[in-house]
Design a protein around this motif. Structure first.
Motif, short mmCIF file in Angstrom:
data_model
loop_
_atom_site.label_atom_id
_atom_site.label_comp_id
_atom_site.label_asym_id
_atom_site.label_seq_id
_atom_site.Cartn_x
_atom_site.Cartn_y
_atom_site.Cartn_z
N SER A 26 0.84 -1.19 0.00
CA SER A 26 0.00 0.00 0.00
C SER A 26 0.87 1.24 0.00
O SER A 26 1.92 1.27 0.64
CB SER A 26 -0.92 0.02 1.23
OG SER A 26 -1.77 1.14 1.19
N SER A 27 0.41 2.27 -0.69
CA SER A 27 1.08 3.57 -0.65
C SER A 27 0.53 4.41 0.50
O SER A 27 1.11 5.41 0.87
CB SER A 27 0.89 4.33 -1.96
OG SER A 27 -0.47 4.66 -2.16
N ARG A 28 -0.59 3.98 1.07
CA ARG A 28 -1.23 4.69 2.18
C ARG A 28 -1.88 3.67 3.12
O ARG A 28 -3.10 3.53 3.19
CB ARG A 28 -2.24 5.71 1.67
CG ARG A 28 -3.09 5.18 0.55
CD ARG A 28 -3.85 6.21 -0.21
NE ARG A 28 -4.66 5.43 -1.14
CZ ARG A 28 -5.85 5.75 -1.54
NH1 ARG A 28 -6.40 6.86 -1.13
NH2 ARG A 28 -6.50 4.99 -2.38
N PRO A 29 -1.03 2.95 3.84
CA PRO A 29 -1.52 1.83 4.65
C PRO A 29 -2.49 2.22 5.76
O PRO A 29 -3.26 1.36 6.21
CB PRO A 29 -0.24 1.22 5.22
CG PRO A 29 0.80 2.28 5.11
CD PRO A 29 0.41 3.11 3.93
N ASP A 30 -2.49 3.46 6.21
CA ASP A 30 -3.46 3.87 7.22
C ASP A 30 -4.86 3.99 6.65
O ASP A 30 -5.84 4.01 7.39
CB ASP A 30 -3.05 5.21 7.86
CG ASP A 30 -1.78 5.08 8.68
OD1 ASP A 30 -1.45 3.96 9.11
OD2 ASP A 30 -1.11 6.10 8.88
N TYR A 31 -4.94 4.08 5.32
CA TYR A 31 -6.23 4.27 4.65
C TYR A 31 -6.67 3.02 3.88
O TYR A 31 -7.83 2.66 3.88
CB TYR A 31 -6.14 5.47 3.71
CG TYR A 31 -7.39 5.71 2.91
CD1 TYR A 31 -8.52 6.29 3.50
CD2 TYR A 31 -7.46 5.35 1.57
CE1 TYR A 31 -9.67 6.50 2.77
CE2 TYR A 31 -8.61 5.56 0.83
CZ TYR A 31 -9.71 6.13 1.43
OH TYR A 31 -10.85 6.33 0.71
N GLU A 32 -5.72 2.39 3.19
CA GLU A 32 -6.02 1.27 2.29
C GLU A 32 -5.08 0.12 2.59
O GLU A 32 -3.87 0.28 2.50
CB GLU A 32 -5.85 1.74 0.84
CG GLU A 32 -6.32 0.78 -0.20
CD GLU A 32 -7.83 0.76 -0.36
OE1 GLU A 32 -8.39 -0.35 -0.34
OE2 GLU A 32 -8.43 1.84 -0.49
N HIS A 33 -5.64 -1.03 2.98
CA HIS A 33 -4.79 -2.18 3.31
C HIS A 33 -3.83 -2.52 2.18
O HIS A 33 -2.65 -2.72 2.38
CB HIS A 33 -5.64 -3.41 3.65
CG HIS A 33 -4.80 -4.62 3.93
ND1 HIS A 33 -4.47 -5.52 2.95
CD2 HIS A 33 -4.22 -5.05 5.06
CE1 HIS A 33 -3.71 -6.48 3.47
NE2 HIS A 33 -3.55 -6.21 4.76
N HIS A 34 -4.36 -2.61 0.97
CA HIS A 34 -3.48 -2.84 -0.17
C HIS A 34 -4.08 -2.26 -1.44
O HIS A 34 -5.28 -2.24 -1.62
CB HIS A 34 -3.15 -4.33 -0.35
CG HIS A 34 -4.32 -5.19 -0.69
ND1 HIS A 34 -5.19 -5.67 0.26
CD2 HIS A 34 -4.75 -5.67 -1.88
CE1 HIS A 34 -6.11 -6.41 -0.33
NE2 HIS A 34 -5.88 -6.42 -1.63
N GLU A 35 -3.18 -1.77 -2.27
CA GLU A 35 -3.53 -1.28 -3.60
C GLU A 35 -2.88 -2.13 -4.67
O GLU A 35 -3.23 -2.04 -5.84
CB GLU A 35 -3.05 0.17 -3.78
CG GLU A 35 -3.68 1.12 -2.80
CD GLU A 35 -2.80 2.30 -2.49
OE1 GLU A 35 -3.27 3.42 -2.67
OE2 GLU A 35 -1.64 2.10 -2.09
#
Length: 170
Positions: A44-53
């Motif tokens: 994830s590039s934003r692990p606090d928001y999205e578990h994985h992209e």
């Protein structure tokens, strides 16, 4: 229909360790989960928001050089980040396909260790009719880069203003 954004995408890979290193260390994504026994890594590039992209998993069956995904593009948070990625890619010897201005974004097209094409891009906030793709030289002063992009746009591409146009969302 309800779709608001792409949630995640993934690639089948040959060498999980090499690809994990590239997407974690070189691209700077965070590993949020992994299962080496099953050959899968979640990023994830934003692990606090999205578990994985983004997901990689062993099991690629296509021979080297096969065209699979067209590209995987990663939006950056600023012009400075684009310049930092350029320096990182050069230092790592990452194969670069092209560095461009699309008018509405500046992009660096690169290839990962298994030949998949990726892009890191910075949205400029300028609405420009597409396709618009002109080579941009990042080996110069940042103000010169911005001036070059403006010149290329003025010489080669009409801007458009659709009714729903607005600045890029963070």
């Amino acid at each position: 229909m309800g779709i608001v954004e792409l949630g995640h995408t993934g690639l089948w890979v040959n060498d999980l360790d090499t690809m994990r290193d590239f997407y974690g260390r070189v691209l700077g994504l965070t590993v949020t989960d992994e299962d080496p026994e099953h050959g899968v890594v979640f990023f994830s590039s934003r692990p606090d928001y999205e578990h994985h992209e983004f997901v990689i998993m062993t099991g690629r069956t296509a021979p080297p050089g096969s065209l699979l995904a067209h590209q995987i593009s990663w939006r950056l948070d600023g012009f400075d980040a684009l310049l930092e990625y350029y320096q990182r890619f050069v230092a790592e010897g990452t194969p670069l396909q092209q560095i461009v201005t699309h008018g509405n974004a500046f992009g660096i097209y690169f290839f990962d260790p298994e030949g998949n094409r990726g892009e890191v891009y910075w949205p400029t906030g300028i609405e420009v009719s597409q396709p618009f793709r002109k080579t941009l030289n990042l080996d110069q002063d940042p103000q010169a880069i911005l001036a070059e992009a403006q010149r290329l746009l003025e010489e080669n591409g009409p801007a458009y203003q659709p009714a729903t146009a607005g600045p890029p969302q963070p």
